[in-house]
Design an enzyme around this catalytic site. Structure first.
Site, short mmCIF file in Angstrom:
data_model
loop_
_atom_site.label_atom_id
_atom_site.label_comp_id
_atom_site.label_asym_id
_atom_site.label_seq_id
_atom_site.Cartn_x
_atom_site.Cartn_y
_atom_site.Cartn_z
N PHE A 1 0.24 -7.04 1.18
CA PHE A 1 -0.01 -6.14 2.31
C PHE A 1 1.34 -5.62 2.82
CE2 PHE A 1 -3.52 -9.16 2.15
CZ PHE A 1 -4.62 -8.31 2.14
N LEU B 1 -3.16 5.71 14.63
CA LEU B 1 -3.77 6.76 15.45
C LEU B 1 -2.81 7.94 15.62
CD1 LEU B 1 -5.65 4.85 18.32
CD2 LEU B 1 -6.61 5.97 16.31
N CYS C 1 -0.51 3.85 -2.31
CA CYS C 1 -1.67 2.95 -2.17
C CYS C 1 -2.96 3.64 -1.75
CB CYS C 1 -1.34 1.83 -1.17
SG CYS C 1 -0.07 0.69 -1.75
#
Length: 436
Positions: free
Chosen positions: A150, A248, A258
């Site tokens: 990640f 956001l 990715c």
């Protein structure tokens, strides 16, 4: 736990970061690549990837003897406790993940792995790959484990050493926990599960983020139509703990190495089960629509016709802090502009090589010279610090389209230019100081 002997196959963003960081945790790591030139450069401590802190970790590992680089996986794995597969899994035919690199490595090392070694998929792979690798190996004494990464480009080292969680899955009892224990010193929460669940976590997380970005770009478009301000809207949303503030920020669309391939791969996986993932399909379509909206904004800024228009672009990399151009939305916009006959000049602090149809220059001021419009496409902080009066003098037109809402509109206006962001009220008039 005791230090492990680890082999990392692949020295791209994921592989090199994984190898250097595992070495920093006290494990003995050998990184393998097929590129002899790259191996030689890395063995000399020369890191070509733009990633804060990575070169320092590599140098420390080389000096301390915990990190080395070699060519040839078969020899390297002979005394390994664990082999991490960090090879590319790009988008293949029809959008599915291309696993040829993974399969080639597995075939190469199968007969050379010592008993009780673990093979770990760090690359993003479709659900079922762990079992597929087990079948290719044909060895009951080798555990296959899914341990998805990640890592965000630009913060990969920090993400590895300060993770939100460690996800590990295997269908071999005890193997997943053994791999999770390699990270014990980080003190991060561990999710230890079955192989299929671990494989799906990575896709589920990335695709959720992609949908969130598509959503906020759609809300930004509504802001423009209603006369609302996306910054106020997302601030109001972000205070809700169920939503959060991250992802956001509107922009020219999502991209990188990715999200495009992972959304496409999960869509194909869903279809293979007979499930039509319409929500994800819509997010992908919205991302393409966002690029078209950006192109339309640029066309309006130059009078409606892009043919022969001179456009100065600020940013080509898919995000600030990296030199990665893979599936960059900035590069995608530039390519469409070129296809419409625009004359495109671009500057990016981390990109020097020429791109098809694009003149890449060495400063933002050169990119703006003679431009009918200047477009900010990557959120490099240095663009905020530009001398916009000098930019205005260099430009032929007066429009600045800020697709990242990066700049201070008043600074741009004070230079005699108009400013247009994404989802924000358009600022077209110069601020005139009141003289009393």
């Amino acid at each position: 736990m005791n230090a492990a002997r680890i082999v990392v196959v692949g020295t791209g963003y994921v592989g090199l970061t994984t190898g250097a960081c595992l070495a920093s945790l006290g494990h003995t790591v050998t990184c393998v690549d097929v590129d002899t030139v790259k191996v030689a450069r890395l063995s000399a401590g020369r890191v070509d990837i733009l990633e804060p802190g990575l070169a320092e970790l590599v140098a420390r590992g080389l000096t301390g003897g915990t990190l080395s680089f070699v060519v040839g996986a078969a020899e390297a794995v002979r005394d390994a406790d664990a082999v991490f597969l960090c090879v590319p899994t790009p988008m293949g035919a029809g959008g599915a993940a291309d696993l040829r690199a993974v399969e080639d490595v597995v075939t190469e090392i199968a007969d050379h792995l010592p008993p009780d070694c673990a093979v770990v998929t760090k690359s993003t792979v479709p659900v079922g790959t762990t079992r597929r690798i087990s079948a290719l190996l044909g060895r009951s004494d080798i555990a296959v484990v899914s341990n998805p990464e990640f890592l965000r480009e630009g913060t990969a080292v920090d993400d590895f050493l300060g993770p939100d969680r460690i996800v590990v899955g295997s269908d071999t009892p005890g193997a997943a926990q053994w791999i999770a224990d390699l990270y014990a010193s980080l003190g991060a929460p561990s999710v230890v599960t079955d192989a299929a669940s671990a494989e799906l976590v990575k896709y589920a997380a990335n695709c959720f983020l992609a949908m969130k970005l598509s959503y906020v770009n759609s809300i930004a478009e509504l802001c423009e139509r209603f006369g609302a301000d996306i910054e106020s809207v997302t601030e109001g949303m972000g205070h809700d703990r169920r939503i959060g503030r991250s992802f956001l920020k509107p922009g020219p669309g999502w991209g990188g190495s990715c999200l495009p391939k992972d959304t496409s791969a999960l869509l194909r996986m869903s279809e293979s089960t007979g499930f039509g993932f319409e929500l994800l399909d819509a997010a992908i379509a919205e991302n393409l629509a966002q690029r078209e909206r950006i192109i339309a904004k640029i066309a309006r800024a130059v009078g409606g016709n892009l043919a022969d228009a001179r456009i100065g672009l600020l940013g080509l990399a898919f995000k600030a802090g990296t030199n990665d151009l893979r599936d960059s939305p900035a590069l995608g916009v530039a390519s469409v502009l070129c296809a419409h006959g625009a004359e495109v000049t671009a500057y990016d602090p981390a990109v020097a090589e020429e791109q098809p149809g694009i003149l890449v220059v060495d400063s933002a001021y050169r990119a703006a010279k003679g431009a009918d419009a200047v477009v900010v496409l990557t959120e490099w902080p240095e663009f905020r610090r530009l001398d916009w009066h000098y930019m205005a003098e260099s430009m032929h037109g007066d429009t600045v389209l800020d697709t990242r809402n990066l700049l201070d509109p008043d600074t741009v206006l004070d230079a005699g230019l108009s400013w247009q962001g994404i989802g924000r009220p358009r600022a077209v008039e110069r601020v005139t100081p009141i003289v009393s």
